[in-house]
Design a protein around this motif. Structure first.
Motif, PDB file in Angstrom:
ATOM      1  N   PRO A  61       0.830  -1.202   0.000  1.00  0.00           N
ATOM      2  CA  PRO A  61       0.000   0.000   0.000  1.00  0.00           C
ATOM      3  C   PRO A  61       0.862   1.249   0.000  1.00  0.00           C
ATOM      4  CG  PRO A  61       0.043  -0.999   2.184  1.00  0.00           C
ATOM      5  CD  PRO A  61       0.751  -1.946   1.253  1.00  0.00           C
ATOM      6  N   GLU A  62       0.441   2.283  -0.757  1.00  0.00           N
ATOM      7  CA  GLU A  62       1.197   3.519  -0.806  1.00  0.00           C
ATOM      8  C   GLU A  62       0.620   4.491   0.215  1.00  0.00           C
ATOM      9  OE1 GLU A  62       1.461   5.095  -4.687  1.00  0.00           O
ATOM     10  OE2 GLU A  62       2.265   3.258  -5.562  1.00  0.00           O
ATOM     11  N   TYR A  63       1.175   4.465   1.420  1.00  0.00           N
ATOM     12  CA  TYR A  63       0.697   5.345   2.467  1.00  0.00           C
ATOM     13  C   TYR A  63       1.247   6.751   2.248  1.00  0.00           C
ATOM     14  CZ  TYR A  63      -0.773   1.123   4.847  1.00  0.00           C
ATOM     15  OH  TYR A  63      -1.366  -0.056   5.155  1.00  0.00           O
ATOM     16  N   ALA A  64       0.722   7.684   3.006  1.00  0.00           N
ATOM     17  CA  ALA A  64       1.139   9.076   2.876  1.00  0.00           C
ATOM     18  C   ALA A  64       2.639   9.198   3.074  1.00  0.00           C
ATOM     19  CB  ALA A  64       0.403   9.924   3.918  1.00  0.00           C
ATOM     20  N   GLY A  65       3.261   9.977   2.208  1.00  0.00           N
ATOM     21  CA  GLY A  65       4.689  10.204   2.329  1.00  0.00           C
ATOM     22  C   GLY A  65       5.532   9.051   1.843  1.00  0.00           C
ATOM     23  N   GLN A  66       4.932   8.090   1.112  1.00  0.00           N
ATOM     24  CA  GLN A  66       5.683   6.934   0.602  1.00  0.00           C
ATOM     25  C   GLN A  66       6.454   6.253   1.739  1.00  0.00           C
ATOM     26  OE1 GLN A  66       5.768   5.575  -2.595  1.00  0.00           O
ATOM     27  NE2 GLN A  66       3.993   6.881  -2.823  1.00  0.00           N
ATOM     28  N   LYS A  67       5.755   5.967   2.834  1.00  0.00           N
ATOM     29  CA  LYS A  67       6.401   5.413   4.015  1.00  0.00           C
ATOM     30  C   LYS A  67       7.087   4.091   3.730  1.00  0.00           C
ATOM     31  CE  LYS A  67       3.587   4.383   7.422  1.00  0.00           C
ATOM     32  NZ  LYS A  67       2.760   4.554   8.608  1.00  0.00           N
ATOM     33  N   TYR A  68       6.547   3.326   2.793  1.00  0.00           N
ATOM     34  CA  TYR A  68       7.097   1.999   2.521  1.00  0.00           C
ATOM     35  C   TYR A  68       7.770   1.932   1.157  1.00  0.00           C
ATOM     36  CZ  TYR A  68       4.197   0.800   6.507  1.00  0.00           C
ATOM     37  OH  TYR A  68       3.622   0.746   7.741  1.00  0.00           O
ATOM     38  N   ALA A  69       8.342   3.039   0.726  1.00  0.00           N
ATOM     39  CA  ALA A  69       8.994   3.060  -0.589  1.00  0.00           C
ATOM     40  C   ALA A  69      10.132   2.060  -0.653  1.00  0.00           C
ATOM     41  CB  ALA A  69       9.508   4.473  -0.899  1.00  0.00           C
ATOM     42  N   GLY A  70      10.836   1.849   0.458  1.00  0.00           N
ATOM     43  CA  GLY A  70      11.931   0.884   0.481  1.00  0.00           C
ATOM     44  C   GLY A  70      11.452  -0.522   0.231  1.00  0.00           C
ATOM     45  N   MET A  71      10.268  -0.850   0.727  1.00  0.00           N
ATOM     46  CA  MET A  71       9.703  -2.173   0.513  1.00  0.00           C
ATOM     47  C   MET A  71       9.361  -2.371  -0.947  1.00  0.00           C
ATOM     48  SD  MET A  71       9.058  -4.930   1.991  1.00  0.00           S
ATOM     49  CE  MET A  71       8.361  -6.426   1.339  1.00  0.00           C
ATOM     50  N   GLN A  72       8.917  -1.310  -1.609  1.00  0.00           N
ATOM     51  CA  GLN A  72       8.570  -1.422  -3.013  1.00  0.00           C
ATOM     52  C   GLN A  72       9.806  -1.702  -3.850  1.00  0.00           C
ATOM     53  OE1 GLN A  72       6.529   2.286  -3.631  1.00  0.00           O
ATOM     54  NE2 GLN A  72       4.555   1.415  -3.152  1.00  0.00           N
ATOM     55  N   ARG A  73      10.944  -1.142  -3.466  1.00  0.00           N
ATOM     56  CA  ARG A  73      12.175  -1.424  -4.199  1.00  0.00           C
ATOM     57  C   ARG A  73      12.648  -2.851  -3.931  1.00  0.00           C
ATOM     58  NH1 ARG A  73      13.395   3.893  -2.587  1.00  0.00           N
ATOM     59  NH2 ARG A  73      14.568   3.129  -0.796  1.00  0.00           N
ATOM     60  N   PRO A  75      -3.103  -6.242   2.463  1.00  0.00           N
ATOM     61  CA  PRO A  75      -4.059  -6.976   1.635  1.00  0.00           C
ATOM     62  C   PRO A  75      -4.026  -8.460   1.964  1.00  0.00           C
ATOM     63  CG  PRO A  75      -2.092  -6.475   0.384  1.00  0.00           C
ATOM     64  CD  PRO A  75      -1.916  -5.805   1.699  1.00  0.00           C
ATOM     65  N   ALA A  76      -4.983  -9.214   1.429  1.00  0.00           N
ATOM     66  CA  ALA A  76      -5.014 -10.654   1.658  1.00  0.00           C
ATOM     67  C   ALA A  76      -3.699 -11.270   1.182  1.00  0.00           C
ATOM     68  CB  ALA A  76      -6.195 -11.276   0.922  1.00  0.00           C
ATOM     69  N   ALA A  77      -3.241 -12.315   1.895  1.00  0.00           N
ATOM     70  CA  ALA A  77      -1.926 -12.898   1.623  1.00  0.00           C
ATOM     71  C   ALA A  77      -2.049 -14.275   0.991  1.00  0.00           C
ATOM     72  CB  ALA A  77      -1.128 -13.000   2.915  1.00  0.00           C
ATOM     73  N   THR A  78      -1.290 -14.498  -0.082  1.00  0.00           N
ATOM     74  CA  THR A  78      -1.250 -15.799  -0.751  1.00  0.00           C
ATOM     75  C   THR A  78      -0.046 -16.577  -0.249  1.00  0.00           C
ATOM     76  OG1 THR A  78      -2.309 -14.894  -2.727  1.00  0.00           O
ATOM     77  CG2 THR A  78      -1.099 -16.960  -2.990  1.00  0.00           C
ATOM     78  N   LEU A  79      -0.292 -17.743   0.346  1.00  0.00           N
ATOM     79  CA  LEU A  79       0.752 -18.513   1.023  1.00  0.00           C
ATOM     80  C   LEU A  79       0.505 -20.006   0.849  1.00  0.00           C
ATOM     81  CD1 LEU A  79       0.522 -16.571   4.414  1.00  0.00           C
ATOM     82  CD2 LEU A  79       2.376 -16.298   2.754  1.00  0.00           C
ATOM     83  N   THR A  80       1.507 -20.794   1.249  1.00  0.00           N
ATOM     84  CA  THR A  80       1.259 -22.219   1.421  1.00  0.00           C
ATOM     85  C   THR A  80       0.395 -22.381   2.662  1.00  0.00           C
ATOM     86  OG1 THR A  80       3.211 -22.523   2.816  1.00  0.00           O
ATOM     87  CG2 THR A  80       3.494 -22.839   0.426  1.00  0.00           C
ATOM     88  N   CYS A  81      -0.289 -23.485   2.761  1.00  0.00           N
ATOM     89  CA  CYS A  81      -1.126 -23.711   3.938  1.00  0.00           C
ATOM     90  C   CYS A  81      -0.274 -23.791   5.206  1.00  0.00           C
ATOM     91  CB  CYS A  81      -1.939 -24.997   3.759  1.00  0.00           C
ATOM     92  SG  CYS A  81      -3.119 -25.299   5.081  1.00  0.00           S
ATOM     93  N   GLN A 128       0.377  -6.293   5.592  1.00  0.00           N
ATOM     94  CA  GLN A 128       1.520  -7.018   5.048  1.00  0.00           C
ATOM     95  C   GLN A 128       1.986  -6.392   3.749  1.00  0.00           C
ATOM     96  OE1 GLN A 128       1.752  -9.182   2.226  1.00  0.00           O
ATOM     97  NE2 GLN A 128      -0.392  -9.313   1.564  1.00  0.00           N
ATOM     98  N   GLY A 129       3.292  -6.514   3.468  1.00  0.00           N
ATOM     99  CA  GLY A 129       3.865  -5.903   2.287  1.00  0.00           C
ATOM    100  C   GLY A 129       4.156  -6.872   1.167  1.00  0.00           C
ATOM    101  N   SER A 130       4.296  -8.160   1.496  1.00  0.00           N
ATOM    102  CA  SER A 130       4.584  -9.140   0.447  1.00  0.00           C
ATOM    103  C   SER A 130       4.351 -10.543   0.987  1.00  0.00           C
ATOM    104  CB  SER A 130       6.035  -9.000  -0.024  1.00  0.00           C
ATOM    105  OG  SER A 130       6.322  -9.937  -1.043  1.00  0.00           O
ATOM    106  N   SER A 131       3.593 -11.319   0.227  1.00  0.00           N
ATOM    107  CA  SER A 131       3.431 -12.738   0.543  1.00  0.00           C
ATOM    108  C   SER A 131       4.093 -13.501  -0.594  1.00  0.00           C
ATOM    109  CB  SER A 131       1.947 -13.094   0.722  1.00  0.00           C
ATOM    110  OG  SER A 131       1.157 -12.665  -0.385  1.00  0.00           O
TER     111      SER A 131
END
Length: 271
Positions: free
Chosen positions: A55-67, A139-145, A176-179
């Protein structure tokens, strides 16, 4: 009389000049709005290397995660690729059936998805979890059971009690940022556990009282937040084989990485 003709001629030239200027502006406007080619079906969107899972929160708080996340398996060019539900005729092995019983026992809200296969990446029997009891997963996470069950057990048995002890509040949302994501470990050729569906990155935790706790290293005098995050991190090492977070390296400065990588001699990496 000659003056009248000269005045009329000037007026006509001015009208023609105005029409030419208006036409030029219209052409410029059309060309400025065209960013893709209709003939080649190129999308008029620059997706870049970011993932829509973050998610792109205000101020690009998680820009490092996107990279850190170079690919998103649910995006094809600029068009989202929808999850496909598991076919009714799909037969699961007994271990997967038993695992889903554990998910239901833990109160996990999930959907069975069709197998994901992308080269070396993929999940044979993926689940997409949207909630753990009353705790939303966004967002909803896609994972192994197995990973979903491990994470749910940690959330219910460790995260929620820690929040009640420190803040006298339950947990409303885990952001969560990545599943699942088909990629390799940064700087290495090894396939990431994200590419197997065995990893989940937690960016922040929203409590039932409305307070949002960012995983990033808290301030010097944020004693309660620091104590809470330290407890969450330490307790995670009892459930996951890998727990990485702020202080480990720059890439993990703003999130907790949890995975269930199978290592020799039961080794666990908790840093």
């Amino acid at each position: 009389m000659a003056g009248i003709f000269r005045a009329a001629s000037v007026a006509v030239r001015q009208v023609r000049r105005a029409r030419m200027i208006a036409g030029g502006l219209a052409i410029a406007a059309v060309s400025a709005c065209t960013t893709g080619s209709v003939l080649s079906l190129e999308p008029a969107v620059d997706v870049g290397s970011q993932t829509s899972a973050v998610p792109e929160y205000a101020g690009q708080k998680y820009a490092g995660m996107q990279r850190l996340v170079p690919s998103n398996p649910y995006m094809t060019a600029a068009y989202p690729r929808m999850d496909e539900p598991m076919a009714p005729t799909e037969q699961m092995p007994a271990s997967e059936v038993e695992c889903r019983r554990d998910l239901k026992r833990l109160g996990v809200v999930y959907t069975d998805l069709a197998p994901i296969r992308e080269g070396q990446c993929g999940i044979d029997y993926p689940v997409k979890i949207s909630a753990i009891g009353r705790i939303g997963m966004k967002p909803a996470a896609t994972l192994t059971c197995d990973m979903a069950a491990t994470f749910a057990g940690w959330a219910r048995n460790e995260l929620v009690p820690s929040a009640r002890w420190r803040y006298f509040s339950g947990v409303r949302t885990i952001r969560q940022g990545s599943s699942y994501s088909c990629r390799r470990i940064a700087g290495e050729g090894t396939l990431s556990e994200h590419g197997k569906g065995n990893a989940l990155d937690v960016m922040s935790i929203e409590l039932s009282n409305g307070k949002e706790i960012d995983v990033r290293k808290p301030g010097l005098f944020a004693f309660r937040t620091r104590g809470f995050l330290n407890t969450v991190r330490a307790d995670g090492c009892q459930y996951f084989t890998t727990v990485l977070g702020p202080g480990y390296n720059y890439d993990h400065r703003n999130h907790f990485h949890f995975d269930i990588k199978n290592r020799k001699n039961g080794y666990r990496a908790c840093r």
